[in-house]
Design a protein around this motif. Structure first.
Motif, short mmCIF file in Angstrom:
data_model
loop_
_atom_site.label_atom_id
_atom_site.label_comp_id
_atom_site.label_asym_id
_atom_site.label_seq_id
_atom_site.Cartn_x
_atom_site.Cartn_y
_atom_site.Cartn_z
N LEU A 1 -3.22 -2.20 -7.94
CA LEU A 1 -2.17 -1.23 -7.63
C LEU A 1 -2.30 -0.71 -6.20
O LEU A 1 -1.32 -0.60 -5.48
CB LEU A 1 -2.21 -0.07 -8.62
N ARG A 2 -3.55 -0.43 -5.80
CA ARG A 2 -3.75 0.04 -4.43
C ARG A 2 -3.25 -0.98 -3.43
O ARG A 2 -2.59 -0.65 -2.45
CB ARG A 2 -5.24 0.28 -4.18
N THR A 3 -3.59 -2.25 -3.69
CA THR A 3 -3.16 -3.32 -2.79
C THR A 3 -1.63 -3.39 -2.72
O THR A 3 -1.05 -3.47 -1.65
CB THR A 3 -3.71 -4.67 -3.29
N LEU A 4 -0.98 -3.32 -3.89
CA LEU A 4 0.47 -3.45 -3.93
C LEU A 4 1.15 -2.33 -3.15
O LEU A 4 2.10 -2.56 -2.42
CB LEU A 4 0.97 -3.43 -5.38
N VAL A 5 0.63 -1.11 -3.31
CA VAL A 5 1.25 0.03 -2.65
C VAL A 5 1.08 -0.05 -1.14
O VAL A 5 1.97 0.30 -0.37
CB VAL A 5 0.68 1.35 -3.20
N PHE A 6 -0.08 -0.58 -0.70
CA PHE A 6 -0.36 -0.58 0.73
C PHE A 6 0.27 -1.75 1.46
O PHE A 6 0.58 -1.65 2.65
CB PHE A 6 -1.87 -0.56 0.98
N PHE A 7 0.49 -2.85 0.76
CA PHE A 7 0.90 -4.07 1.46
C PHE A 7 2.16 -3.93 2.33
O PHE A 7 2.17 -4.41 3.46
CB PHE A 7 1.03 -5.24 0.49
N PRO A 8 3.23 -3.25 1.85
CA PRO A 8 4.43 -3.17 2.69
C PRO A 8 4.19 -2.56 4.06
O PRO A 8 4.92 -2.85 5.01
CB PRO A 8 5.37 -2.28 1.87
N VAL A 9 3.15 -1.73 4.20
CA VAL A 9 2.85 -1.12 5.49
C VAL A 9 2.64 -2.20 6.56
O VAL A 9 2.97 -2.01 7.72
CB VAL A 9 1.58 -0.24 5.39
N VAL B 1 5.00 4.56 2.34
CA VAL B 1 4.29 5.46 1.44
C VAL B 1 2.83 5.02 1.25
O VAL B 1 1.96 5.84 0.99
CB VAL B 1 5.03 5.59 0.08
N PHE C 1 7.41 -3.01 -5.88
CA PHE C 1 6.72 -3.59 -4.72
C PHE C 1 6.62 -5.10 -4.72
O PHE C 1 6.45 -5.71 -3.68
CB PHE C 1 5.31 -2.98 -4.60
N MET D 1 1.60 -0.48 -13.47
CA MET D 1 1.68 -1.86 -13.04
C MET D 1 3.11 -2.38 -13.18
O MET D 1 3.62 -3.08 -12.30
CB MET D 1 0.72 -2.69 -13.89
N PHE E 1 -4.58 -9.13 6.23
CA PHE E 1 -4.73 -8.23 5.10
C PHE E 1 -5.72 -8.77 4.08
O PHE E 1 -6.59 -8.06 3.59
CB PHE E 1 -3.36 -8.02 4.45
N PHE F 1 9.39 -8.97 -2.52
CA PHE F 1 8.74 -10.12 -1.88
C PHE F 1 9.08 -11.41 -2.60
O PHE F 1 9.24 -12.46 -1.97
CB PHE F 1 7.22 -9.91 -1.82
N ALA G 1 5.17 -0.77 -10.49
CA ALA G 1 4.79 -1.31 -9.18
C ALA G 1 5.31 -2.73 -9.03
O ALA G 1 5.70 -3.15 -7.93
CB ALA G 1 3.27 -1.28 -9.01
N ASN H 1 -8.76 -6.26 3.92
CA ASN H 1 -8.18 -5.26 3.03
C ASN H 1 -9.00 -3.98 2.93
O ASN H 1 -8.53 -2.89 3.25
CB ASN H 1 -8.01 -5.90 1.65
N LEU I 1 0.66 4.14 3.44
CA LEU I 1 -0.22 4.76 4.43
C LEU I 1 -0.53 6.21 4.01
O LEU I 1 -1.68 6.64 4.04
CB LEU I 1 0.46 4.74 5.80
#
Lengths: 307, 287
Positions: free
Chosen positions: A120-128, A184, B33, B26, B269, B37, B29, B273, A186
């Motif tokens: 989840l952390r990865t998904l939220v940060f990736f668009p940055v 978001v 998110f 999940m 990334f 993509f 998300a 990461n 970041l």
């Protein structure tokens, strides 16, 4: 080259003081600032100072004719330019506010004990990290009034989706929402660091006193992540007020001028060859950022003393 | 990172709660998110007619390879030139930024002097003041740097300095001063102390800065748009913009281009990461 100049002036100063030998040459020489200062001074400070003069002129890059405050007057007389100013404030407030609130909530969720936390952390940060222009084009396609994925999905559940970026009263808000989607992550990361640095004992003590989850959030987390909140609000506000990439990619300021902000107006005036007017726009943008951000920082610092 | 998981001792061992919340989060998300993509990737492999429908329907024929070739060869291999230019700008600017910002951050943190107040004020001004675009072009023209790659590199350095200096200054405060003093007693010159002792110790924050700044500069659109016009100077983000009108009826190619432009940040990334998140927060909150 710049370094050489700095050294020699330091040498001269040293010779002047040599007899007394009161001060050794510092192991932290001031000329370390010099290379950075030259680049920063020439390409950032000088243009900034020059903008104060050129904003008062009719300017062709070769000749500047002084016209007093005519550019500023024009900026506040033309309705579409005034709308740009208003839109800038709306855009800045909306993106900054949403990023702060959503970022904090996501950070609480993502520091808690839940399944899939790492993913989840990865998904939220990736668009940055993704190209703003690319994101803009993708959402422009997904927000298409009839064919777009979003409205097709809404239709499937019986909602008649609006023209996200074709409706003049909605376009700016739609772009702001995409901006929040992209940024978001970041805010979340900064809040996560803030939450992690709160000692676990505080939560423990509050729990022993019988605090509910809700109270833990409002009475422990929110006050103690203040430094992170200040960072997020300030950074996202400064960013939001001067930003136009996403607007440019998605609407180009349209329909009409309905989603123009000062930064996109500056670009349009520049393209049209109104260099003085574009520069006045820059000065106004700087003024707005200063007027919004400085009192806010002052207020944040004052509150800190109270605590 | 490990500290995060150890933070909240559970009140009662409810087993279902983390699972339900996690699964729910999940699902949300995924829609919010991941779907965008997938959308990009799916359009990129469709043929022209399928892509113009802008939907999630399965492609009637897969033509990823052909789209890839079409985008690359568009306008006489403009995208390859753009990759080259963007890489040169990114590498050049980041290398300069690292050395110059570390030097400023080092002296700023170590030396107590009256200059410090002024330097800090200038650093913060750099974070807040929007660059004055047309006067900058005027200065660049005066220096003969307008529409040149090195001009663009120096601009990126000037705009990236503030953030980098702040990050370095915060990190250098955690390095004991005894280390530089020991080197000075051993007879090291200031430059030697900096390059041999300090700079190697700054590795963690340097890696963070390399990642953050290279992504920011690679993804930058506004500055090349203003300061680097001209066909031979095209950068990666500008190809997207340039192709937009041309590809308006060829969404498959537009999204293949988006996909290709997203790959370098994606690689960075995947490798960095954890580093990004850790370093970013260290600087941002202490700031």
């Amino acid at each position: 080259m710049a370094a050489g100049v700095g050294l020699s002036s330091a040498d001269v100063r040293l010779q002047g003081r040599a007899p007394g030998r009161t001060r050794r040459r510092s192991p932290y020489p001031t000329w370390f600032f010099l290379p950075a200062a030259v680049i920063y001074g020439a390409l950032f400070l000088l243009p900034t100072v020059a903008s104060l003069w050129f904003s008062l002129t009719r300017w062709t890059l070769f000749e500047a004719e002084f016209i007093g405050f005519e550019n500023f007057r024009q900026f506040f007389r033309e309705p579409f330019l005034v709308q740009g100013v208003v839109n800038t404030l709306i855009y800045g407030a909306l993106t900054s506010g949403l990023k702060t609130v959503l970022g904090l909530l996501l950070a609480v969720l993502l520091t808690g004990n839940i399944l899939f936390r790492g993913t989840l952390r990865t998904l939220v940060f990736f668009p940055v990290l993704v190209s703003t222009i690319g994101v803009g084009f993708a959402f422009e396609a997904m927000m298409h009034p009839t064919k777009g994925v979003i409205n097709v999905a809404l239709e499937a559940v019986g909602i008649d989706g609006p023209g996200w970026i074709t409706n003049p009263s909605l376009a700016l808000v739609s772009v702001a929402l995409v901006d929040v989607w992209k940024g978001v992550g970041l805010a979340t990361v900064i809040f996560m660091a803030g939450i992690v640095s709160i000692p676990a004992d505080y939560y423990e003590a509050a729990r022993i006193d019988g605090a509910t989850r809700w109270q833990l959030f409002w009475r422990v987390t929110v006050p103690l992540v203040r430094p992170a909140t200040v960072t997020v609000v300030t950074l996202s506000l400064i960013g939001g007020l001067r930003y136009f990439e996403l607007i440019w990619a998605m609407t180009g300021g349209g329909p009409g001028f309905s989603s123009d902000v000062i930064a996109s107006v500056i670009y349009k005036q520049y393209q049209a060859g109104f260099y003085g007017l574009a520069t006045a726009g820059n000065v106004i943008l700087f003024g707005i950022i200063a007027l919004v951000v400085l009192p806010l920082t002052w207020w944040f610092n004052r509150r800190e003393v109270d605590l | 990172m490990t500290a995060m998981s150890a933070r909240r001792p559970r009140r009662r061992p409810t087993k279902w709660r983390p699972i339900v919340t996690g699964a729910l989060a999940m699902a949300v998300a995924f829609v919010v998110f991941v779907v965008p993509f997938l959308f990009i990737a799916l359009q990129a492999v469709k043929n022209r007619r399928d892509a113009s429908r802008l939907n999630f329907a399965w492609p009637s024929e897969w033509q990823a390879w052909q789209n890839f070739r079409d985008v690359i060869s568009e306008r006489n291999y403009m995208l390859l030139l753009a990759y080259f230019n963007s890489t040169v700008i990114t590498v050049g600017a980041v290398a300069l930024l690292i050395v110059l910002a570390a030097m400023v951050g080092y002296v700023l943190q170590r030396r107590r002097s009256r200059l410090n107040g002024i330097v800090m004020a200038l650093v913060l001004a750099g974070l807040m003041i929007p660059p004055a675009v047309v006067p900058t072009i005027w200065v660049l023209q005066g220096l003969g740097l307008f529409k040149t790659i090195h001009g663009m590199i120096l601009i990126q350095v000037a705009y990236g300095l503030s953030f980098s200096v702040l990050l370095y200054r915060a990190f250098i405060a955690t390095i004991p001063k005894e280390l530089d003093e020991a080197a000075i007693i051993d007879g090291a010159k200031p430059l030697q102390v900096f390059f041999r002792v300090i700079l190697p110790l700054l590795r963690p924050v340097t890696v963070t800065l390399i990642v953050v700044q290279s992504i920011a500069i690679f993804n930058d659109f506004t500055n090349p748009l203003y300061y680097l016009p001209g066909r031979e100077n095209v950068t990666v983000q500008l190809t997207l913009y340039n192709f937009q009108s041309q590809f308006s009826s060829q969404m498959n190619l537009l999204f293949m281009n988006v996909l290709l432009v997203t790959i370098p940040p994606l690689i960075v990334f995947i490798f960095f990461n954890r580093q990004i998140v850790a370093g970013m927060t260290a600087g941002a909150v202490k700031g």
